[in-house]
Design a protein around this motif. Structure first.
Motif, mmCIF file in Angstrom:
data_model
loop_
_atom_site.group_PDB
_atom_site.id
_atom_site.type_symbol
_atom_site.label_atom_id
_atom_site.label_comp_id
_atom_site.label_asym_id
_atom_site.label_seq_id
_atom_site.Cartn_x
_atom_site.Cartn_y
_atom_site.Cartn_z
ATOM 1 N N UNK A 147 0.828 -1.199 0.000
ATOM 2 C CA UNK A 147 0.000 0.000 0.000
ATOM 3 C C UNK A 147 0.855 1.237 0.000
ATOM 4 N N UNK A 148 0.239 2.374 0.372
ATOM 5 C CA UNK A 148 0.998 3.622 0.305
ATOM 6 C C UNK A 148 2.028 3.775 1.425
ATOM 7 N N UNK A 149 2.064 2.801 2.351
ATOM 8 C CA UNK A 149 3.114 2.804 3.369
ATOM 9 C C UNK A 149 4.261 1.875 3.003
ATOM 10 N N UNK A 150 4.168 1.240 1.825
ATOM 11 C CA UNK A 150 5.232 0.360 1.385
ATOM 12 C C UNK A 150 4.763 -1.076 1.305
ATOM 13 N N UNK A 151 5.708 -1.969 1.295
ATOM 14 C CA UNK A 151 5.427 -3.393 1.144
ATOM 15 C C UNK A 151 5.983 -4.141 2.345
ATOM 16 N N UNK A 153 14.288 6.930 3.371
ATOM 17 C CA UNK A 153 13.245 7.893 3.034
ATOM 18 C C UNK A 153 11.934 7.246 2.668
ATOM 19 N N UNK A 154 11.724 5.994 3.062
ATOM 20 C CA UNK A 154 10.484 5.288 2.759
ATOM 21 C C UNK A 154 9.274 5.928 3.402
ATOM 22 N N UNK A 155 8.082 5.466 3.030
ATOM 23 C CA UNK A 155 6.854 6.111 3.509
ATOM 24 C C UNK A 155 6.729 6.188 5.023
ATOM 25 N N UNK A 214 -4.176 -1.542 8.683
ATOM 26 C CA UNK A 214 -3.457 -2.784 8.434
ATOM 27 C C UNK A 214 -4.512 -3.832 8.100
ATOM 28 N N UNK A 215 -4.525 -4.290 6.863
ATOM 29 C CA UNK A 215 -5.598 -5.168 6.391
ATOM 30 C C UNK A 215 -4.989 -6.445 5.818
ATOM 31 N N UNK A 216 -4.980 -7.493 6.652
ATOM 32 C CA UNK A 216 -4.426 -8.771 6.206
ATOM 33 C C UNK A 216 -5.419 -9.547 5.363
ATOM 34 N N UNK A 217 -6.643 -9.098 5.301
ATOM 35 C CA UNK A 217 -7.640 -9.744 4.432
ATOM 36 C C UNK A 217 -7.449 -9.309 2.988
ATOM 37 N N UNK A 218 -7.374 -7.985 2.794
ATOM 38 C CA UNK A 218 -7.165 -7.448 1.445
ATOM 39 C C UNK A 218 -5.687 -7.417 1.068
ATOM 40 N N UNK A 219 -4.806 -7.549 2.040
ATOM 41 C CA UNK A 219 -3.376 -7.481 1.760
ATOM 42 C C UNK A 219 -2.892 -6.069 1.521
ATOM 43 N N UNK A 220 -3.347 -5.129 2.367
ATOM 44 C CA UNK A 220 -2.980 -3.730 2.175
ATOM 45 C C UNK A 220 -2.410 -3.135 3.456
#
Length: 601
Positions: free
Chosen positions: A426-430, A533-535, A547-553
């Protein structure tokens, strides 16, 4: 049953992605193998140095008709899992002599215990120790006097480092010899309860110390299913152990017989015999996929999601986090072993263990059956169980039925329909989350975040009573470039107390958690890390994180991070003390966590 379409697709994708790198690697290994037995290229002076202290073995070594086995050992008696290795070299030499061959300790590699350094400055050397082990093993084998090598190592970074070295010397056979788990002590759930009581101030240090000593009480691997025992699983699924050897307790007749058998098998598969099995042929794309399947089916350590890409790269195989994610979706969770249940690895082994899981996964088409292993051709060999009858070691078909369905279940009736980890993007990284021990109702956490740049600041905030609402605790500047990517497992009791008080909490970090990551949802290995400099470096206290472990985001909600400048942290304290001065070159050259956080590969 035919191979699962998902397993086939992911494997084909890895093969295609790796085509150039794997081809180059195999060409190099083939050229090295064509050079023949290593000792043939040494001068008389070279050989005299290598054989000077070998006594009665000198004649056999000089004749060059029998194989010489190199022993790479990670022995020390500070690690309970490695203490049994003290006597292995003598046993291996004796087993080699019994078949007219020789064996030499080629060198030792360092082996640190993450249990000792957990929450301490020394943990900042832990991940880098993997690369040091690979380098040290490389030096051990550089004398070029060995026709095969056996590797004595069990725990966290040690096995991955040894595998990297074995792959680098892939033109000779490699066989890994385990030491086995300690016998069961204080149940892991009782130990965890005392830890939480101590964190909450309900019991004193004397009670905590007694619980820890009752849990970690003898030689062998710690009995929870953390990284050390996940490593042992991996060696069986990838065909680098003898079948069924991972979880046999130390100092037992069966353990001794397996060590002797491993020695003799390593000598049988050299280029001097008629069953040459260099590790470069064994450690291929299919074997690595089988290892990932095993990780998911057993709910193993998240640390392997860092180590497997590094191990694979050493053999010219390129992995991506998407490979883990897709395999996890296709492979059911078949085991419940602490922290994903109450059982320990001894209970798991007694219930059918790895042999049962491998056999059932093969029946369901979820493993490649046609891999080459140190034991022979085909992974079905690893559904067998070693037995000692009248002093003779044999292998018999393993159980086809679980012997305890609270610990092991068949793939058709699993504990969960998907595997133990989840890829988050997501927008916070991987990052990644180990979900096997996390209750389904906690797979999605959305709450304001509280940010820390040092894990040591979390506990004082807890003790001051600052966590009174649902919170996503962000611990950043913990990645490999920042400070070596330490495990943050010492935070687990504190976070578990908050969760037990009814709060919805999660951890987000560019660091690691222990292989024993438990019931608190934790998005870990977030990449790019804050130090680059990551998110995470653009987050601010109070931002709402999902934090969504269902959607993986993994996202911050309602904030455009591109409008913010990344913060920096004073990392100077990470550069000295307990040897950290020596690792500046590692910190400056380490790769991304998503690529395996490697320095040497």
């Amino acid at each position: 049953m035919s191979l699962s379409p998902v397993i086939a697709k992911v494997t084909d994708r890895i093969i295609e992605r790796s085509r150039a790198a794997r081809g180059t690697y195999l060409d190099r290994m083939a050229q090295a193998a064509e050079d023949g037995p290593r000792r043939a290229h040494l001068t008389c002076g070279n050989q005299a140095h290598a054989f000077a202290a070998m006594g009665a073995d000198k004649g056999t070594l000089v004749a060059e008709r029998a194989p010489n086995l190199g022993i790479v050992t990670a022995y020390n008696d500070m690690l309970s899992a490695h203490q049994p290795f003290e006597t292995y070299p003598d046993k291996i030499r004796a087993a080699a002599r019994s078949v007219g061959a020789t064996a030499q300790v080629s060198g030792g590699v360092p082996a640190m215990c993450d249990g000792v350094t957990q929450g301490q400055a020394g943990m900042e050397l832990s991940l880098f120790s993997r690369d040091v082990i690979a380098l040290a093993a490389g030096i051990s084998l550089s004398h070029n006097t060995y026709d095969a090598a056996v590797y004595l190592g069990v725990c966290d970074k040690i096995v991955p480092g040894l595998v990297i070295a074995a792959a680098t010397f892939g033109y000779i056979p490699a066989l890994f010899i385990p030491a086995g788990p300690m016998v069961s002590g204080l149940p892991n759930d009782e130990k965890a309860k005392v830890r939480q009581q101590f964190a909450a101030g309900e019991v004193g240090r004397d009670a905590l110390m007694q619980a820890e000593m009752d849990s970690y009480h003898g030689p062998g691997t710690c009995t929870f299913y953390g990284t050390a025992n996940s490593n042992q699983m991996l060696m069986e699924f990838m065909g680098l152990h003898l079948p069924g050897s991972s979880f046999v307790n130390p100092n037992t007749p069966l353990r001794e017989a397996l060590t002797e058998a491993a020695t003799k098998r390593a000598l049988e598969i050299t280029a001097l015999g008629n069953d040459y099995r260099p590790v470069s042929d064994i450690l291929d794309e299919k074997a690595i996929v089988n290892g990932i399947v095993g990780l998911m089916a057993t709910g193993g350590s998240t640390n392997l999601i860092i180590h497997l890409p590094a191990m694979a790269r050493a053999a010219g195989v390129l992995l991506d986090l998407s490979d883990f994610a897709e395999i996890s979706e296709a492979v059911p969770l078949m085991a419940k072993v602490y922290p994903n249940g109450l059982a320990d690895v001894n209970h798991f082994h007694a219930a059918g263990g790895l042999g049962y899981i491998i056999g059932d996964l093969l029946d369901q088409g979820l493993l490649h059956p046609d891999t080459k292993t140190v034991a022979g051709d085909g992974l079905s060999l690893y559904s067998q169980e070693p037995k000692l009858k009248d002093g003779v070691l044999t292998w018999e078909p393993g159980t086809k039925e679980t012997l305890n369905d609270k610990i092991l279940r068949p793939a058709r009736d699993p504990f969960k329909s998907t595997g133990g980890t989840k890829d988050l993007n997501g927008n916070l990284g991987r990052g990644v989350m180990k979900v096997s021990a996390v209750a389904p109702e906690r797979h999605i956490i959305e709450a304001p975040c509280r940010i820390f740049d040092d894990q040591r600041d979390v506990k004082p905030a807890f003790q001051r009573g600052e966590f009174t609402q649902d919170t996503v605790i962000v611990v950043r500047f913990q990645g490999p470039r920042a400070n070596g990517m330490p495990e943050l497992h010492s935070l687990t009791p504190t976070l578990a107390v908050l969760q037990d008080r009814g709060l919805r909490v999660a951890l987000v970090t560019d660091g690691r958690m222990s292989g024993a990551s438990g019931k608190v949802p934790s998005a870990i290995h977030v990449s790019p890390e804050a130090a680059l400099g990551g998110p995470l470096a653009r987050l601010r206290d109070g931002d709402v994180v999902r934090v969504d472990a269902t959607a993986g985001t993994l996202d911050v909600i309602g904030v455009d991070l591109s409008t913010r400048e990344p913060v920096t942290a004073d990392l100077s304290a990470n550069g000295h003390g307990v040897g950290r001065e020596l690792f500046e070159v590692f910190r400056q050259n380490v790769g991304l966590a998503s690529d395996g956080a490697g320095v040497v590969v």
